[in-house]
Design an enzyme around this catalytic site. Structure first.
Site, PDB file in Angstrom:
ATOM      1  N   ASP A  60      -3.307  13.909  45.084  1.00 25.75           N
ATOM      2  CA  ASP A  60      -3.267  15.342  44.808  1.00 25.75           C
ATOM      3  C   ASP A  60      -1.841  15.730  44.401  1.00 25.75           C
ATOM      4  O   ASP A  60      -0.869  15.273  44.980  1.00 25.75           O
ATOM      5  CB  ASP A  60      -3.714  16.124  46.053  1.00 25.75           C
ATOM      6  CG  ASP A  60      -4.053  17.564  45.730  1.00 25.75           C
ATOM      7  OD1 ASP A  60      -5.246  17.912  45.800  1.00 25.75           O
ATOM      8  OD2 ASP A  60      -3.134  18.346  45.399  1.00 25.75           O
ATOM      9  N   THR A  81     -11.016  25.469  43.479  1.00 25.12           N
ATOM     10  CA  THR A  81     -10.295  25.965  42.297  1.00 25.12           C
ATOM     11  C   THR A  81     -10.561  25.119  41.059  1.00 25.12           C
ATOM     12  O   THR A  81     -10.364  25.591  39.943  1.00 25.12           O
ATOM     13  CB  THR A  81      -8.777  25.994  42.551  1.00 25.12           C
ATOM     14  OG1 THR A  81      -8.334  24.675  42.891  1.00 25.12           O
ATOM     15  CG2 THR A  81      -8.415  26.966  43.669  1.00 25.12           C
ATOM     16  N   HIS A 105     -14.868  17.107  43.907  1.00 22.12           N
ATOM     17  CA  HIS A 105     -13.824  16.191  44.358  1.00 22.12           C
ATOM     18  C   HIS A 105     -13.822  16.172  45.874  1.00 22.12           C
ATOM     19  O   HIS A 105     -13.908  17.210  46.519  1.00 22.12           O
ATOM     20  CB  HIS A 105     -12.448  16.595  43.817  1.00 22.12           C
ATOM     21  CG  HIS A 105     -12.133  18.052  43.950  1.00 22.12           C
ATOM     22  ND1 HIS A 105     -12.647  19.006  43.097  1.00 22.12           N
ATOM     23  CD2 HIS A 105     -11.381  18.723  44.846  1.00 22.12           C
ATOM     24  CE1 HIS A 105     -12.222  20.196  43.460  1.00 22.12           C
ATOM     25  NE2 HIS A 105     -11.452  20.060  44.521  1.00 22.12           N
ATOM     26  N   HIS A 132     -15.099  20.667  39.234  1.00 24.56           N
ATOM     27  CA  HIS A 132     -15.568  19.284  39.029  1.00 24.56           C
ATOM     28  C   HIS A 132     -15.462  18.709  40.432  1.00 24.56           C
ATOM     29  O   HIS A 132     -14.347  18.673  40.994  1.00 24.56           O
ATOM     30  CB  HIS A 132     -14.654  18.582  38.029  1.00 24.56           C
ATOM     31  CG  HIS A 132     -14.994  17.139  37.749  1.00 24.56           C
ATOM     32  ND1 HIS A 132     -15.110  16.623  36.459  1.00 24.56           N
ATOM     33  CD2 HIS A 132     -15.207  16.090  38.581  1.00 24.56           C
ATOM     34  CE1 HIS A 132     -15.381  15.329  36.521  1.00 24.56           C
ATOM     35  NE2 HIS A 132     -15.456  14.968  37.795  1.00 24.56           N
ATOM     36  N   HIS A 146     -11.679  15.654  49.012  1.00 25.47           N
ATOM     37  CA  HIS A 146     -10.293  15.592  49.497  1.00 25.47           C
ATOM     38  C   HIS A 146     -10.239  14.602  50.655  1.00 25.47           C
ATOM     39  O   HIS A 146     -10.977  14.759  51.637  1.00 25.47           O
ATOM     40  CB  HIS A 146      -9.849  16.939  50.060  1.00 25.47           C
ATOM     41  CG  HIS A 146      -9.683  18.044  49.073  1.00 25.47           C
ATOM     42  ND1 HIS A 146      -8.457  18.390  48.530  1.00 25.47           N
ATOM     43  CD2 HIS A 146     -10.580  18.908  48.538  1.00 25.47           C
ATOM     44  CE1 HIS A 146      -8.613  19.425  47.724  1.00 25.47           C
ATOM     45  NE2 HIS A 146      -9.892  19.762  47.701  1.00 25.47           N
ATOM     46  N   HIS A 186     -19.135  14.673  34.960  1.00 27.73           N
ATOM     47  CA  HIS A 186     -18.864  16.069  35.328  1.00 27.73           C
ATOM     48  C   HIS A 186     -20.014  16.663  36.136  1.00 27.73           C
ATOM     49  O   HIS A 186     -21.148  16.734  35.669  1.00 27.73           O
ATOM     50  CB  HIS A 186     -18.638  16.938  34.080  1.00 27.73           C
ATOM     51  CG  HIS A 186     -18.327  18.369  34.435  1.00 27.73           C
ATOM     52  ND1 HIS A 186     -17.066  18.784  34.779  1.00 27.73           N
ATOM     53  CD2 HIS A 186     -19.129  19.458  34.558  1.00 27.73           C
ATOM     54  CE1 HIS A 186     -17.094  20.074  35.080  1.00 27.73           C
ATOM     55  NE2 HIS A 186     -18.332  20.507  34.955  1.00 27.73           N
TER      56      HIS A 186
HETATM   57  P1  5GP Z   1      -9.922  22.622  45.366  1.00 28.91           P
HETATM   58  O1  5GP Z   1      -9.050  23.795  45.731  1.00 28.91           O
HETATM   59  O2  5GP Z   1     -10.709  22.877  44.097  1.00 28.91           O
HETATM   60  O3  5GP Z   1     -10.774  22.115  46.483  1.00 28.91           O
HETATM   61  O4  5GP Z   1      -8.912  21.434  45.083  1.00 28.91           O
HETATM   62  C1  5GP Z   1      -8.298  21.224  43.860  1.00 28.91           C
HETATM   63  C2  5GP Z   1      -7.145  20.302  44.132  1.00 28.91           C
HETATM   64  O5  5GP Z   1      -6.701  19.776  42.900  1.00 28.91           O
HETATM   65  C3  5GP Z   1      -5.940  20.991  44.784  1.00 28.91           C
HETATM   66  O6  5GP Z   1      -5.647  20.347  46.023  1.00 28.91           O
HETATM   67  C4  5GP Z   1      -4.827  20.829  43.757  1.00 28.91           C
HETATM   68  O7  5GP Z   1      -3.561  20.603  44.336  1.00 28.91           O
HETATM   69  C5  5GP Z   1      -5.306  19.648  42.926  1.00 28.91           C
HETATM   70  N1  5GP Z   1      -4.872  19.666  41.546  1.00 28.91           N
HETATM   71  C6  5GP Z   1      -4.916  20.729  40.693  1.00 28.91           C
HETATM   72  N2  5GP Z   1      -4.460  20.373  39.485  1.00 28.91           N
HETATM   73  C7  5GP Z   1      -4.124  19.055  39.572  1.00 28.91           C
HETATM   74  C8  5GP Z   1      -3.594  18.125  38.630  1.00 28.91           C
HETATM   75  O8  5GP Z   1      -3.331  18.423  37.462  1.00 28.91           O
HETATM   76  N3  5GP Z   1      -3.372  16.857  39.080  1.00 28.91           N
HETATM   77  C9  5GP Z   1      -3.632  16.488  40.371  1.00 28.91           C
HETATM   78  N4  5GP Z   1      -3.368  15.224  40.700  1.00 28.91           N
HETATM   79  N5  5GP Z   1      -4.145  17.331  41.274  1.00 28.91           N
HETATM   80  C10 5GP Z   1      -4.383  18.607  40.882  1.00 28.91           C
HETATM   81 ZN    ZN Z   2     -15.321  17.786  34.763  1.00 28.16          ZN
END
Ligand code: 5GP
Ligand code: ZN
Length: 113
Positions: free
Chosen positions: A29, A94, A99, A97, A101, A45
């Site tokens: 991340d 945010t 993911h 797609h 964690h 996707h």
């Molecule tokens: P969400 O908030 O959707 O559960 O998690 C999205 C995650 O993607 C966040 O923890 C954020 O730091 C990570 N993230 C966003 N943009 C990028 C990127 O361009 N590269 C990487 N490696 N992580 C990203």
């Molecule tokens: Zn995607």
């Protein structure tokens, strides 16, 4: 292709990869919330966990098993780790797609904020 994680999966946008095979990709991340913070994604996707179908069951199992294998490889299997999908606004999703964690390396509070 506008999806950020599709662009990372295709190699168009660089990422710090920690595991890759034909179906899944894992990368660090960009804004880590723990000493180990890896995102495990399907290359295909899928916007949110609401969009999963029966056909995706093996793929989701692979995401979870990949996270467990990475946690073990990094020495966190016994100490513990968290593996979580955020879905939609109130959970803080945010990037649309899916993911997983993978977080480890510090004591993680429960319930989460
Ligand atoms: P969400 O908030 O959707 O559960 O998690 C999205 C995650 O993607 C966040 O923890 C954020 O730091 C990570 N993230 C966003 N943009 C990028 C990127 O361009 N590269 C990487 N490696 N992580 C990203
Ligand atoms: Zn995607």
């Amino acid at each position: 292709m506008s999806c950020l994680f599709c662009r990372i999966a295709s190699g168009e946008i660089p990422a710090s990869k920690v595991y890759e095979d034909t179906d899944v990709l894992a990368f660090n991340d960009i804004n880590p919330q723990a000493p180990l913070h890896v995102l495990v994604i399907p290359k295909q996707h899928i916007a949110t966990t609401n969009d999963l179908t029966e056909a995706d069951e093996a793929l989701v199992g692979k995401l979870v098993r990949t996270a467990a294998a990475l946690a073990a490889q990094k020495g966190y299997a016994d100490r513990g780790y968290r593996a979580v999908f955020n879905c939609n606004a109130e959970a803080g999703q945010t990037v649309f797609h899916i993911h997983l964690h993978l977080l480890a390396g510090r004591s993680l509070g429960w319930p989460p904020g």
